[in-house]
Design an enzyme around this catalytic site. Sequence first.
Site, mmCIF file in Angstrom:
data_model
loop_
_atom_site.group_PDB
_atom_site.id
_atom_site.type_symbol
_atom_site.label_atom_id
_atom_site.label_comp_id
_atom_site.label_asym_id
_atom_site.label_seq_id
_atom_site.Cartn_x
_atom_site.Cartn_y
_atom_site.Cartn_z
ATOM 1 N N VAL A 55 19.535 -6.582 -138.602
ATOM 2 C CA VAL A 55 19.870 -5.334 -138.963
ATOM 3 C C VAL A 55 19.342 -4.785 -140.114
ATOM 4 C CG1 VAL A 55 21.859 -3.388 -139.018
ATOM 5 C CG2 VAL A 55 22.086 -5.190 -137.372
ATOM 6 N N GLY A 309 23.780 2.477 -132.383
ATOM 7 C CA GLY A 309 23.044 1.654 -133.547
ATOM 8 C C GLY A 309 23.471 0.335 -133.663
ATOM 9 N N GLU A 310 23.136 -0.193 -134.825
ATOM 10 C CA GLU A 310 23.441 -1.732 -135.166
ATOM 11 C C GLU A 310 22.647 -2.689 -134.366
ATOM 12 O OE1 GLU A 310 27.680 -2.021 -135.153
ATOM 13 O OE2 GLU A 310 28.210 -0.152 -136.114
ATOM 14 N N GLY A 311 22.120 -2.392 -133.331
ATOM 15 C CA GLY A 311 21.651 -3.107 -132.368
ATOM 16 C C GLY A 311 22.381 -3.507 -131.390
#
Length: 343
Positions: A55, A309-311
């Site tokens: 990230v 988000g964040e992966g």
Amino acid sequence: MITPISTTLVTELQKKIDFKTKPIGSLGTLEKIALQIGQIQNTLTPELHQPAVVVFAGDHGIVKNKPISPYPQEVTQQMVLNFVQGGAAINVFCKQHNIELFIVDAGVNGTFDYTTHLLNHKIASGTSDYSEGKAMSVEACETALDAGRNVIQQLHLQGTNIVGFGEMGIGNTSAAALLMSYFTNTPIENCVGKGTGLDDKGVHTKGEILSEVFDFHKDQIETPIDALVSFGGFEIVMLCGAMLEAARLQMTVLIDGFIVTSALLAAHAIDNNILDYCIFSHTSGEQGHEKMLSHLQVSPILNLGMRLGEGSGVAVAYPIIQSAVNFLNEMATFESANVSEAN
């Protein structure tokens, strides 16, 4: 340069998939994933080693001056600390699926105590306000690309052969929308979404601001690097460099949502062979993402309405990818199981 995906074993891989104890094609997307990873690794028995999610975090100068996000800039620093403390969604999902998580300070407006899993590649404390000038210098952009490459080289040395990407940065859906508009030739109003939770009025205001920004820069952009210099965040540029390096090293590359895909648009413009190595984890709820995926002519694994988000999409999709490799390696064939095939 990225080597195009190997097709040496494609016939044998497809035969291996088809002769498992199942109707042909009945495992659907799992079969496509198994075929792709087998080609990436150029083997009939691919393996996933030390999966990781990286990230990249960075701040955007425009957030201080324009109402493009309902959250203040300091949330970027606060969320990085949350990652370090294990409290974010990406921490939960990576822990659940035994994925190693790395956070990279690409350009957060704040300070940290760096650790093995919180890496310091800070270019500056956020980009410049791209409503007034370029987001960064060409030199800073090249440094960020190199930093992304360096992160992947270190993972590759430790044995990782599959890596997913995430991001954190208040304001980065705006940078992603600008990049999307440039690389896909889509009107900016069709690229702008709610981000971290804008209402309809906020989305309209954001669109007007970004339309002015795009017009301000468009005549000075001739290359993918120019676009990153004009609109990018340091986290987006590092993502671009990291993806290109992962594909060059023939790693499997897992793509998250809207912002990560905007970095991929830039990487694809630099070297279109990168798509051979990419698996798309999910369709983001951010309105521009589906258009990005359509532009790239790719299909994601999941559509869960996520836009965190964040992966997070990568980590949630990973066990499906693992299942694809496992069935290829462990499922019996008609011959080995003494099961009659279809006529």
